[in-house]
Design an enzyme around this catalytic site. Structure first.
Site, PDB file in Angstrom:
ATOM      1  CG  ASP A 397      -1.836   1.237   1.345  1.00 16.69           C
ATOM      2  OD1 ASP A 397      -2.288   1.803   0.035  1.00 16.69           O
ATOM      3  OD2 ASP A 397      -2.143   1.829   2.414  1.00 16.69           O
ATOM      4  CE  LYS A 398       0.611   7.349  -2.167  1.00 18.53           C
ATOM      5  NZ  LYS A 398       0.345   8.253  -1.510  1.00 18.53           N
ATOM      6  CB  THR A 399      -1.849   6.140   1.917  1.00 18.37           C
ATOM      7  OG1 THR A 399      -2.049   7.093   0.800  1.00 18.37           O
ATOM      8  CG2 THR A 399      -2.814   7.235   3.573  1.00 18.37           C
ATOM      9  CD  GLU A 501     -14.286  12.968   7.920  1.00 16.98           C
ATOM     10  OE1 GLU A 501     -14.616  11.935   8.978  1.00 16.98           O
ATOM     11  OE2 GLU A 501     -14.776  13.043   6.794  1.00 16.98           O
ATOM     12  CE  LYS A 565     -14.368  15.571   3.398  1.00 17.23           C
ATOM     13  NZ  LYS A 565     -14.330  15.642   4.922  1.00 17.23           N
ATOM     14  CB  THR A 679      -2.461   3.648  -4.279  1.00 15.94           C
ATOM     15  OG1 THR A 679      -2.612   4.322  -2.976  1.00 15.94           O
ATOM     16  CG2 THR A 679      -1.132   4.157  -5.194  1.00 15.94           C
ATOM     17  N   GLY A 680      -5.046   3.857  -4.169  1.00 12.87           N
ATOM     18  CA  GLY A 680      -6.503   3.830  -4.537  1.00 12.87           C
ATOM     19  C   GLY A 680      -6.000   5.434  -4.153  1.00 12.87           C
TER      20      GLY A 680
END
Length: 1009
Positions: A397-399, A501, A565, A679-680
């Site tokens: 994953d990235k984040t 958030e 958003k 990643t997303g």
């Protein structure tokens, strides 16, 4: 009684399709035979432990083999070894494993007893009674107090907080410590803590059957002829903890094993290493080799009996019906017993002990300890250590994995103007350092002192009361699920479910739009020093499919507005046509932000008509109370109202790389390990992180971008990229079929290319690439590349990519992540690694190994993985060498003892051997016996003298005098043995006597021979 022994009888319980219960009516609820609140995680009880545990252990092929061997040794005709030579090691191995299983199960029993005996107040017959958790039934109303664990899955009825709110912590469920808010229905909340009203409550609940979906609940409550919708926001799940709430009452919906917590405690997927599979294959091969050796020796015995055995029938006549063939058959099973050492009974126990030691090395490694968060590395399993040294593919994953997942508001675009950069007097952009002056937020008493920003023009735009700028930050202050906690006046602490958030709400706070508090029906913010309350009419939740969140609020002036958003690609599809020009400018800004590795979101709004909203709200209520297709109907309504949005701008949040990430990736690449990033994030952000991590480099020959919108186009782009890397390569899948122990599988071979290439594919195209007709093409192309980055992917697609590589490459895979969206990928890979970061502990709880920083992966694989594999390989080589060496001695000895299936014994055991041979009455042992007693040549030469008639002594043994070479013996043939007398030496004893039709063999002490 049967259930006490862990057994059940009778008809199977029918599959439940709907849960129907009535409050305060145990008789009605018991008619459905719902599970009680008692849990049982143990496997055995006092009576079932021995049979069940032995049954499980004998499913191992080695244990079953030695049990079969023990049965053979109990048959006198074929056994030449004592039965205890097999019983002792077998019992030892079974006992060690049974002791370990018993210890684990005792701990589970203790845990179950502790949980089941917890106390909770239950409303029974109009009064609160303290009951054990195990005695709580479906339909009971219970009272919880602050900091108590939730007893069962409850429908929240009322609470001590305003508007019937409760605050819960779900750390036991998903590891997240952020407080979450639940709210009771108004109709039940009005009962408060009135025992009389609660005792008179007779509402009926119809809901979904027990399942493991933690984020979903569908049901209805019928009370006083009114039907109310129930969703996950009104349910308290077992395992949660009540926080910041004095008391609350709840109705038990699911109990014990039917709760969502227990439904998620299913069997964990058993991961086996390549060493395990190799050992099983070796053991099966050894069984085959053992059968071959025993067959050879059995054939040799049959031949020997046919050719040589007839020469000593005078010494030991054959039994009736026993020929050379049957003798060979018995010899086969005798050698199965004798050569049993070739199959290692202690192999599995020894391997587990070594693995346990390797796990301790990982836990004790100080170089993998992260002092800042006091997090050591942890080997959560002891069975996969050596597999770490065989990793070929890493899916990351990235984040939060490659980056720190500590978000800071960095830049934004509002109404076509970009904010966040700092320029000098000549208009040149300056690099932001500590020397650059920060914006002074002292004018805002509620500002967060930790927040920093450097572009003064944005603050000026806020102070000038720009309509678009105010609307931008108003949206950030209203459209979220953050909870505000204010311990002291002005001292705000935000509890956010995601760092994104939290960063956006904190940014709005500092620029003058302070989120102060929220209730289920109201959101209170402070706009430039003026407190305003907005009526919260609807929340359109965010999920991985929608990739956006919206809220519908009514301002104090009565104006209805929808704020949205989400991902820019999703929001832009729903914009009004009048926003096309602004969208183009904002897209340029978004590309700039993404090029700097920033995470971006687009913001939009829509003014609503009161009449339209009222009709939409009625349909929304109908859809939310439907038991069937509720989610689909709600999605259709969301799509309907989220149209013709007006673009406000975009945000850019910085998520910095973790320390040592580029160096770690470089070292892993030198070890021929391929790293795929799943990643997303949007494509530009993922590419920039790829360059920052040295995964993508300018020196690469080419970086292929796959972004087609159809299956055929995706396949063509992949094929074109493959032909550029290796011209002339075959169009047909380069697949070979190999069989392991009869199993056949398709494997895509590695194809070597000249140069270095990269592949970037988005989630939309990846969905087509993972189709059955395209998956092999995608895999071939991706495996030719040095780096693969998949962006905008869903959690399911992450797992599908891992499964694809496992299916066709047959390589060892590792998945590493830190969030709940990485759990499916971690479980799918051969080895899952969880990083304890900012997104909770779900990834860690599902992983095999865990630590705090990505850079520790280098040491885990290249140090612990390599040494664990080397230790295991050296042990296995010695183990099998030792066993084969010991066994081959017996095999070779068979050619010197007439294949009699006898072992060479010491002098002290010779007498016991004679007794055993006489007891078995088997001619097969005669040759070995005669050689052991020193006169085998006489037996096989046929030089026995037989005199018909009277008993004849064939000879006796007389010791010679000691000579220079020591004492020796001689055999005197013929004549009658002298009577014992004063002149007869005591050592003179008959060596063989025949009287009548049978032969009697005297017991000759070895020392006198």
């Amino acid at each position: 009684m049967m259930s006490f022994f862990g057994l059940t009888c009778g008809k199977k319980k029918e599959i439940e399709t709907e849960r129907w219960l009535r409050a305060n009516d145990r008789e009605f609820n018991l008619s459905f035979k719902y599970a009680t609140n008692a849990i049982k995680t143990s496997k055995y009880n006092l009576f079932t432990f021995l049979p069940l545990n032995l049954f499980e252990q004998f499913q191992r092929i080695a244990n079953a083999y030695f049990l079969f061997l023990l049965v053979l040794q109990l048959i006198p005709e074929i056994s030449s070894l004592s039965w205890f030579t097999t019983v002792v090691p077998l019992v030892l191995v079974l006992s060690v494993t049974a002791a370990k299983d018993a210890t684990d199960d005792i701990n589970r029993h203790k845990s179950d007893k502790q949980v089941n005996n917890r106390k909770v107040e239950v409303l029974v017959n109009g009064e609160l009674r303290s009951e054990k958790w195990m005695d709580v039934q479906v339909g009971d109303i219970i009272k919880l107090e602050n900091n108590q664990f939730v007893t069962a899955d409850l429908l929240l009825l009322s609470s001590s907080e305003p508007l019937n709110l409760v605050y819960i912590e779900t750390a036991e469920l998903d590891g997240e410590t952020n407080l979450k808010v639940k709210q009771a229905l108004t109709v039940t909340g009005d009962m408060g803590d009135s025992i009389q009203m609660l005792a008179a409550f007779d509402g009926e609940v119809r809901c979904e059957p027990p399942n493991n979906r933690l984020d979903k609940f569908t049901g209805t409550l019928t009370f006083k002829d009114q039907k109310y919708s129930l969703d996950n926001e009104k349910i308290l799940l077992r395992g949660c903890t009540l926080r910041n709430t004095e008391w609350c009452f709840g109705l038990v919906v699911f109990g014990g094993p039917e709760t969502k917590l227990m439904q998620n405690c299913g069997k964990t997927t058993f991961k086996r290493t390549s060493i395990d599979r190799l050992m099983n294959a070796l053991v099966l091969c050894i069984f085959g080799f053992l059968a071959v050796m025993c067959t050879i020796l059995a054939i040799g015995n049959g031949i020997w009996e046919q050719q040589e055995g007839s020469k000593f029938t005078a010494f030991l006549p054959r039994q009736d019906g026993v020929g050379s063939s049957f003798s060979g058959f018995l010899t086969f099973w005798s050698y199965v017993i004798i050569l049993n050492t070739v199959v290692p009974i202690s192999l599995y126990v020894s391997v587990e002990i070594i693995r346990l030691g390797n796990s301790f090395y990982i836990d004790w490694d100080r170089k993998m300890y992260y002092a800042r968060s006091d997090t050591p590395a942890e080997a959560r399993t002891t069975t996969l250590n050596e597999e770490l040294g065989q990793i070929k593919y890493i899916f990351s994953d990235k984040t939060g994995t490659l980056t720190q997942n500590i978000m800071t508001f960095n830049k934004c675009s509002i109404n076509g103007k970009s904010y966040g950069d700092v320029f000098d007097f000549s208009g040149q952009r300056l690099e932001i350092t500590e020397m650059i002056e920060q914006v002074d937020f002292s004018y805002n008493p509620l500002a967060d002192p930790k927040f920093s920003f450097h572009d003064h023009s944005l603050v000026e735009a806020v102070k000038l009361e720009s309509t678009e700028v105010h609307a931008f930050f108003r949206l950030l202050a209203l459209c979220h699920t953050v909870m505000a906690e204010e311990k002291n006046e002005g001292d705000l602490l935000y509890q956010a479910q995601s760092p994104d958030e939290g960063a956006l709400v904190t940014a709005a706070r500092n620029f003058g739009f302070v989120f102060r508090s929220r209730t289920p029906e109201m959101v209170t913010i402070v706009e430039m020093g003026v407190q305003r309350s907005y009526e919260l009419l609807a929340i359109l939740d965010f999920n991985n499919v929608r990739k956006r969140m919206s809220v519908i609020v009514r301002s104090p002036e009565g104006k209805l507005c929808l704020y949205c958003k989400g991902a820019d690609t999703i929001v832009f599809e729903r914009l009004h046509q009048s926003c096309n020009k602004l969208m183009d400018v904002t897209t340029e800004h978004l590309n700039e932000f993404a090029g700097e590795g920033l995470r971006t979101l687009a913001l939009a709004y829509k003014d609503l008509d009161d009449k339209y909203f009222e009709t939409w709200r009625e349909r929304h209520h109908e859809a939310s109370t439907a038991l069937e297709d509720r989610e689909q109907r709600l999605d259709e309504l969301y799509e309907e109202i989220e149209k013709d949005l007006m673009l406000l701008g975009a945000t850019a949040i910085e998520d910095k790389l973790q320390d040592g990430v580029p160096q770690t990736i470089e070292q892993l690449a030198k070890a021929k390990i391929k790293i795929w990033v799943l990643t997303g994030d949007k494509q530009e952000t993922a590419e920039n992180i790829g360059y920052s991590c040295n995964m993508l480099r300018e020196e690469m020959n080419e970086i292929f971008i796959v972004g087609a919108n159809s299956s055929e186009d995706v396949k063509e782009q992949l094929r074109s990229a493959r032909l550029k890397m290796k011209p002339g390569v075959e169009d047909e899948p380069f697949i070979m079929t190999r069989g392991i122990l009869g199993r056949k599988s398709k494997v895509v071979r590695d194809e070597v290319v000249d140069g270095e290439y990269g592949l970037v594919i988005n989630g939309h195209s990846l969905a087509y690439a993972l189709e059955k007709s395209t998956e092999v093409e995608f895999l071939r192309t991706a495996c030719m590349c040095k780096t693969v980055i998949c962006c905008r992917v869903t959690p399911l697609q992450k797992a599908q990519v891992v499964e694809l590589v496992k299916k066709y490459k047959k390589a060892v895979t590792l998945a590493i992540g830190d969030g709940a969206n990485d759990v499916s990928m971690i479980r799918a890979a051969h080895i899952g690694v969880g990083i304890s970061g900012q997104e909770g502990m779900q990834a860690v709880l599902s992983s095999d190994f865990s630590f705090a920083q990505f850079r520790y992966l280098q040491r885990l694989l290249l140090v612990h993985g390599r040494w664990s594999y080397l230790r295991m390989c050296k042990f296995l080589r010695y183990f099998f060498y030792k066993n084969f060496t010991f066994t081959f001695v017996h095999f070779w000895y068979g050619f010197f003892c007439g294949f009699s299936a006898q072992v060479r014994e010491s002098e002290g055991e010779s007498e016991r051997t004679s007794e055993r041979i006489r007891r078995t009455s088997s001619r097969r042992s005669a040759y070995a016996f005669s050689h052991a007693q020193g006169y085998g040549d006489l037996v096989t030469s046929g030089r026995f003298l037989r005199r018909p008639g009277s008993p004849v002594a064939l000879g006796w043994v007389q010791p010679r005098r000691a000579g220079p070479r020591g004492s020796s013996t001689q055999v005197v043939l013929g004549g009658t043995a002298p009577r014992a007398g004063p002149r007869t030496p005591r050592s003179l004893k008959p060596c063989c006597r025949r009287t009548g039709p049978s032969v009697q063999r005297p017991e000759l002490p070895p020392r006198e021979l």
